[in-house]
Scaffold this motif. Sequence first.
Motif, PDB file in Angstrom:
ATOM      1  N   SER A 131       0.845  -1.043  -0.405  1.00 31.00           N
ATOM      2  CA  SER A 131       0.330   0.627  -0.245  1.00 31.00           C
ATOM      3  C   SER A 131       0.969   1.540  -0.476  1.00 31.00           C
ATOM      4  CB  SER A 131      -0.929   0.093   1.245  1.00 31.00           C
ATOM      5  OG  SER A 131      -1.728   1.113   1.317  1.00 31.00           O
ATOM      6  N   VAL A 134      -2.327   5.668   3.149  1.00 30.00           N
ATOM      7  CA  VAL A 134      -3.520   5.651   4.202  1.00 30.00           C
ATOM      8  C   VAL A 134      -4.214   6.774   3.869  1.00 30.00           C
ATOM      9  CG1 VAL A 134      -1.731   3.311   4.713  1.00 30.00           C
ATOM     10  CG2 VAL A 134      -2.116   6.199   5.474  1.00 30.00           C
ATOM     11  N   ASN A 184      -4.980  -4.205   7.469  1.00 28.80           N
ATOM     12  CA  ASN A 184      -4.776  -4.655   6.276  1.00 28.80           C
ATOM     13  C   ASN A 184      -3.323  -4.531   5.963  1.00 28.80           C
ATOM     14  OD1 ASN A 184      -7.192  -4.548   4.884  1.00 28.80           O
ATOM     15  ND2 ASN A 184      -7.370  -1.988   4.501  1.00 28.80           N
ATOM     16  N   VAL A 186       0.745  -3.802   4.256  1.00 27.29           N
ATOM     17  CA  VAL A 186       1.096  -1.998   4.716  1.00 27.29           C
ATOM     18  C   VAL A 186       2.255  -2.959   3.703  1.00 27.29           C
ATOM     19  CG1 VAL A 186      -0.373  -0.894   5.429  1.00 27.29           C
ATOM     20  CG2 VAL A 186       1.744  -1.634   6.353  1.00 27.29           C
TER      21      VAL A 186
END
Length: 215
Positions: A131, A134, A184, A186
């Motif tokens: 990711s 955020v 989640n 990262v």
Amino acid sequence: MSDFTLNASVRNDLGKGASRRLRRANLQVPAIVYGGESAPQPISLEKSAFYKAIEDESFFSSVINLVVDGKSEQVVVRDLQRHPFKPLVTHADFLRVDATHEITINVPLHVVGEETCKGIKDDGGELHVLSNEVQISCLPKDLPDFLEVDITEVELGTTLHLSDLTLPAGVILVDLTHGEDHDNAVLSITKPKVRGGEEDGEESAEGEEGGESAE
């Protein structure tokens, strides 16, 4: 928090045709500012200053000082519409912010410590960033340009999740407010996969050696 100021003018000539004419003049970018207690206001931005600002990653996670016909208000970027194949912004959306109300916005993740990371330097692992940004919520005064993820001590086989991030005071991660199921991943440090070519080469070499011994 970065300091950005954009100058704009109220736009009274509205519609798609007006926006096209504005862009063709090559000096202004059509935009709109909305939110708060004031009505939505179509505006036009100084193109050169705007294009310079959007080259900076932190522009998209900053409170911007928008000066419209001499009147200043605080805003954040909500959306940019871009030309499908030309490097042009066709329209920009800005949301007014209130110093006393929290805002929700995406901020980038910056990974540091990769060169000295235990799992990479000592064990030959690979970094996989899962990711790049955020979503956070905070008061405008607490808005960070980015969140830093230090992986210096991260070992091989480790996966970092949202709950592992270090947050500045007053900042919360929106996903975590929805429960543990939204924690989640990262990034992760994993063992490199053996390339098929190398395996094929090894098998081929072994085959040749076997053939020579058979003779």
